[in-house]
Design a protein around this motif. Structure first.
Motif, PDB file in Angstrom:
ATOM      1  N   ALA A  24       0.823  -1.210   0.000  1.00  0.00           N
ATOM      2  CA  ALA A  24       0.000   0.000   0.000  1.00  0.00           C
ATOM      3  C   ALA A  24       0.859   1.263   0.000  1.00  0.00           C
ATOM      4  N   GLY A  25       2.184   1.089   0.129  1.00  0.00           N
ATOM      5  CA  GLY A  25       3.084   2.235   0.131  1.00  0.00           C
ATOM      6  C   GLY A  25       3.078   2.997   1.434  1.00  0.00           C
ATOM      7  N   LYS A  26       2.596   2.367   2.483  1.00  0.00           N
ATOM      8  CA  LYS A  26       2.557   3.030   3.794  1.00  0.00           C
ATOM      9  C   LYS A  26       3.907   2.880   4.484  1.00  0.00           C
ATOM     10  N   PRO A  27       4.329   3.894   5.212  1.00  0.00           N
ATOM     11  CA  PRO A  27       5.607   3.786   5.918  1.00  0.00           C
ATOM     12  C   PRO A  27       5.512   2.766   7.052  1.00  0.00           C
ATOM     13  N   LEU A  28       6.577   2.000   7.206  1.00  0.00           N
ATOM     14  CA  LEU A  28       6.618   1.020   8.287  1.00  0.00           C
ATOM     15  C   LEU A  28       7.090   1.712   9.552  1.00  0.00           C
ATOM     16  N   SER A  29       6.304   1.612  10.589  1.00  0.00           N
ATOM     17  CA  SER A  29       6.674   2.220  11.864  1.00  0.00           C
ATOM     18  C   SER A  29       6.438   1.205  12.971  1.00  0.00           C
ATOM     19  N   LEU A  30       7.432   1.058  13.829  1.00  0.00           N
ATOM     20  CA  LEU A  30       7.320   0.079  14.910  1.00  0.00           C
ATOM     21  C   LEU A  30       6.102   0.304  15.797  1.00  0.00           C
ATOM     22  N   PRO A  31       5.786   1.541  16.179  1.00  0.00           N
ATOM     23  CA  PRO A  31       4.595   1.731  17.024  1.00  0.00           C
ATOM     24  C   PRO A  31       3.308   1.249  16.350  1.00  0.00           C
ATOM     25  N   VAL A  32       3.168   1.502  15.046  1.00  0.00           N
ATOM     26  CA  VAL A  32       1.961   1.074  14.330  1.00  0.00           C
ATOM     27  C   VAL A  32       1.924  -0.442  14.225  1.00  0.00           C
ATOM     28  N   ILE A  33       3.058  -1.048  13.857  1.00  0.00           N
ATOM     29  CA  ILE A  33       3.114  -2.508  13.742  1.00  0.00           C
ATOM     30  C   ILE A  33       2.880  -3.146  15.104  1.00  0.00           C
ATOM     31  N   SER A  34       3.416  -2.555  16.148  1.00  0.00           N
ATOM     32  CA  SER A  34       3.213  -3.053  17.505  1.00  0.00           C
ATOM     33  C   SER A  34       1.733  -3.022  17.883  1.00  0.00           C
ATOM     34  N   LEU A  35       1.069  -1.933  17.536  1.00  0.00           N
ATOM     35  CA  LEU A  35      -0.360  -1.804  17.818  1.00  0.00           C
ATOM     36  C   LEU A  35      -1.164  -2.856  17.058  1.00  0.00           C
ATOM     37  N   ARG A  36      -0.826  -3.062  15.791  1.00  0.00           N
ATOM     38  CA  ARG A  36      -1.578  -4.010  14.958  1.00  0.00           C
ATOM     39  C   ARG A  36      -1.323  -5.469  15.340  1.00  0.00           C
ATOM     40  N   THR A  37      -0.111  -5.780  15.798  1.00  0.00           N
ATOM     41  CA  THR A  37       0.202  -7.167  16.160  1.00  0.00           C
ATOM     42  C   THR A  37      -0.093  -7.484  17.612  1.00  0.00           C
ATOM     43  N   GLY A  38      -0.114  -6.452  18.451  1.00  0.00           N
ATOM     44  CA  GLY A  38      -0.286  -6.697  19.881  1.00  0.00           C
ATOM     45  C   GLY A  38       0.998  -7.174  20.544  1.00  0.00           C
ATOM     46  N   ARG A  39       2.125  -6.986  19.853  1.00  0.00           N
ATOM     47  CA  ARG A  39       3.433  -7.403  20.361  1.00  0.00           C
ATOM     48  C   ARG A  39       4.276  -6.178  20.660  1.00  0.00           C
ATOM     49  N   SER A  40       5.268  -6.349  21.537  1.00  0.00           N
ATOM     50  CA  SER A  40       6.146  -5.225  21.869  1.00  0.00           C
ATOM     51  C   SER A  40       7.089  -4.942  20.703  1.00  0.00           C
ATOM     52  N   GLU A  41       7.635  -3.745  20.697  1.00  0.00           N
ATOM     53  CA  GLU A  41       8.569  -3.369  19.637  1.00  0.00           C
ATOM     54  C   GLU A  41       9.792  -4.280  19.647  1.00  0.00           C
ATOM     55  N   GLU A  42      10.245  -4.678  20.815  1.00  0.00           N
ATOM     56  CA  GLU A  42      11.398  -5.580  20.916  1.00  0.00           C
ATOM     57  C   GLU A  42      11.074  -6.949  20.318  1.00  0.00           C
ATOM     58  N   GLU A  43       9.872  -7.471  20.592  1.00  0.00           N
ATOM     59  CA  GLU A  43       9.462  -8.745  19.997  1.00  0.00           C
ATOM     60  C   GLU A  43       9.416  -8.650  18.473  1.00  0.00           C
ATOM     61  N   ILE A  44       8.925  -7.537  17.968  1.00  0.00           N
ATOM     62  CA  ILE A  44       8.837  -7.341  16.520  1.00  0.00           C
ATOM     63  C   ILE A  44      10.230  -7.303  15.911  1.00  0.00           C
ATOM     64  N   ARG A  45      11.151  -6.567  16.550  1.00  0.00           N
ATOM     65  CA  ARG A  45      12.531  -6.511  16.048  1.00  0.00           C
ATOM     66  C   ARG A  45      13.133  -7.911  15.963  1.00  0.00           C
ATOM     67  N   LYS A  46      12.932  -8.701  17.014  1.00  0.00           N
ATOM     68  CA  LYS A  46      13.479 -10.059  17.033  1.00  0.00           C
ATOM     69  C   LYS A  46      12.844 -10.924  15.939  1.00  0.00           C
ATOM     70  N   MET A  47      11.522 -10.807  15.754  1.00  0.00           N
ATOM     71  CA  MET A  47      10.855 -11.586  14.712  1.00  0.00           C
ATOM     72  C   MET A  47      11.348 -11.179  13.331  1.00  0.00           C
ATOM     73  N   VAL A  48      11.511  -9.872  13.097  1.00  0.00           N
ATOM     74  CA  VAL A  48      11.980  -9.390  11.798  1.00  0.00           C
ATOM     75  C   VAL A  48      13.394  -9.909  11.537  1.00  0.00           C
ATOM     76  N   ASP A  49      14.283  -9.832  12.534  1.00  0.00           N
ATOM     77  CA  ASP A  49      15.645 -10.349  12.371  1.00  0.00           C
ATOM     78  C   ASP A  49      15.622 -11.840  12.036  1.00  0.00           C
ATOM     79  N   ASP A  50      14.806 -12.597  12.762  1.00  0.00           N
ATOM     80  CA  ASP A  50      14.707 -14.039  12.535  1.00  0.00           C
ATOM     81  C   ASP A  50      14.139 -14.344  11.143  1.00  0.00           C
ATOM     82  N   LEU A  51      13.098 -13.614  10.745  1.00  0.00           N
ATOM     83  CA  LEU A  51      12.501 -13.832   9.427  1.00  0.00           C
ATOM     84  C   LEU A  51      13.471 -13.457   8.302  1.00  0.00           C
TER      85      LEU A  51
END
Length: 72
Positions: A24-51
């Protein structure tokens, strides 16, 4: 080769959110992704690194790119 079924529910959810935001061309922002996933920003960082290590995502020119889709 790893399939979408091998991902955890949280990883699949993150991949779908990233896929739709990037397409959709939307900027990726940790706070928004955190809100949408229900996960902490640190968890998201770890998942992104692993993926990234597992070949689901890549970082190209400072931008995240979905390499394999979980959506059929």
């Amino acid at each position: 080769m790893e399939t979408a079924r091998d991902l955890t529910d949280a990883e699949r959810k993150l991949m779908i959110i990233l896929f739709h935001m990037i397409n959709a061309g939307k900027p990726l922002s940790l706070p928004v992704i955190s809100l949408r996933t229900g996960r902490s920003e640190e968890e998201i960082r770890k998942m992104v690194d692993d993926l990234c290590e597992r070949g689901w995502l890549s970082l190209e020119n400072g931008r995240l790119k979905v390499m394999r889709s979980v959506i059929k």
